[in-house]
Scaffold this active site. Structure first.
Site, PDB file in Angstrom:
ATOM      1  CE  LYS A  48       7.645   7.933   6.922  1.00 32.26           C
ATOM      2  NZ  LYS A  48       9.013   8.327   7.327  1.00 32.26           N
ATOM      3  CG  ASP A  85      -1.085  12.550  -1.011  1.00 37.71           C
ATOM      4  OD1 ASP A  85      -1.284  12.477   0.209  1.00 37.71           O
ATOM      5  OD2 ASP A  85      -1.980  12.745  -1.845  1.00 37.71           O
TER       6      ASP A  85
END
EC number: 1.3.1.76
Length: 410
Positions: free
Chosen positions: A222, A200
């Site tokens: 992403k 994360d």
């Protein structure tokens, strides 16, 4: 005997008689390991420390409240002599020699037939360190070596990956609030043994630089397609890599189950038949205020604290938070993910009875080198956030505890 090093061996004492003479500090330190080994422990001592006495009261050991008597070691497999009576120690040591009982002496190691190594444990491995030079025994040095090895195994700096017992699967690891030193030792060890790490944005990013070159690191922030699809993509990535026989770590900020969607990932893995381990983490809801000098509870100030998510505004139909009830509480309110909604949150709390003068603290990038604290009140917090350019991630603390500690007065 002093010219030769001790021969290291692991004693299997389950159900076997071990006699401990003396109930002082030495016994207090050594007894827990003997009990953990399953030994049938007989303590012979007129007195004992409160901790040793509690072990006897709990039935973990048998305590005969008297001094040593000849014959006490006759049926023993192992003996620990730790009395303050030199004569009793000598007589007990001689009896141990006659009966061929391995004997440790706390008062005179040179006259003992066994030495207690400096020991430590990590994930099923016992590390035992002995000085090889009998003439130059240095307990502090052996303890330091033990500590260095165990610490390395626990925090992952000494990498010793499993081979025979290692099984593929996923570990949901709570990385803590951001400071890499605040991840649990188990979490850090699993991270060091991973083949794939899905991380994360709010996890302890500095730890990723310490991973071996072969470890594949996937930035979960992403993964595309929006919030819902992103979570589905993360779940699929966890399952895909685990099915390839890899050890996967899902590195999350804070704790996996405190607004971390950890249960969603666990459920997806369970449905796919993937084994999963959950490693709790230090939640930012407590640690970040603490790092900024704010206790979430304090005697005479707050006897409760409530943690809520602020990612949905109070007037949003998706909100599950009972803001009117929170406004009536006298304790501390900790809001996570609420920087951009704090204005409406403050208005709602005041509208339902909270004083506009209630102190508020915003702690940005808590526990990291970029940490900063901004103080306000419910009446001023909306404009303060804009004026001070407070940005996520930030933990918001609402309540009188904000005035406790080095930044304020009780």
């Amino acid at each position: 005997m002093a010219e030769h090093p001790a021969y290291p061996v692991g004693l299997r004492l389950t159900g076997r008689r071990v006699v401990v003479l003396g109930g002082g500090q030495v016994a207090q330190r050594r007894l827990p390991a003997l009990v953990a080994a399953g030994a049938d422990v007989l303590l012979v001592s007129p007195e004992a420390t409160p901790s040793v006495e509690a072990m006897a009261d709990a039935g973990e050991i048998t305590w005969e409240r008297r001094g040593y008597a000849d014959g006490d070691l006759a049926d023993a497999w192992y003996a620990l002599i730790a009395t303050s009576d030199p004569d009793a120690n000598e007589r007990a040591s001689a009896e141990a020699e006659r009966h061929r009982v391995w004997c440790v002496r706390s008062d005179d190691a040179d006259r003992a037939t066994a030495w207690t190594p400096a020991t430590g444990r990590s994930e099923g491995v016992t590390v035992a360190v002995l000085t090889t030079d009998a003439k130059g025994r240095d307990p502090r040095h052996t303890a330091a070596v033990r500590d260095a090895v165990v610490e390395g195994l626990r925090d992952g700096t000494l990498v010793a990956p499993h081979h025979r017992t290692r099984t593929p699967g996923v570990a949901l690891v709570g990385g803590g609030p951001g400071d890499p030193d605040l991840i649990t030792v188990r979490g850090r060890r699993l991270l060091a043994e991973a083949d794939v790490v899905i991380a994360d944005r709010l996890g302890p990013r500095d730890l990723l630089a310490e991973l071996p070159p072969h470890v594949e690191v996937i930035d979960a922030a992403k993964i595309p397609y929006g919030r819902f699809m992103a979570q589905e993509a993360i779940n699929n990535a966890l399952i895909e890599h685990a099915r390839q026989g890899k050890s996967v770590v899902r590195l999350k900020g804070g704790d996996p189950y405190v607004f971390g969607r950890g249960m969603e990932e666990l459920q997806a893995l369970a449905e796919a038949g993937i084994p999963c381990t959950v490693v709790p983490g230090i939640s930012s809801s407590i640690s970040v205020p603490g790092a900024a000098g704010i206790p979430v509870t304090h005697r005479g100030v707050a006897h409760e604290f409530t943690v809520v998510s602020g990612h949905v505004a109070p007037d949003d139909e998706r909100s599950l938070v009972d803001w009117p009830s929170l406004a009536k509480l006298t304790g501390t309110l900790v809001v996570l993910m609420g920087v951009d909604k704090i204005g409406r949150i403050a208005e709602t709390l005041v509208a339902h009875g909270k004083s506009p003068d209630t102190p508020v603290a915003l702690v940005q990038e808590g526990t990291t080198a970029a940490q900063r604290r901004v103080d306000a009140t419910l009446a001023t917090v909306a404009e303060t956030v804009v004026a001070q350019e407070v940005r996520p991630p930030a933990v918001i603390v609402i309540g009188e505890v904000v005035g406790v500690g080095p930044h304020g007065a009780v």
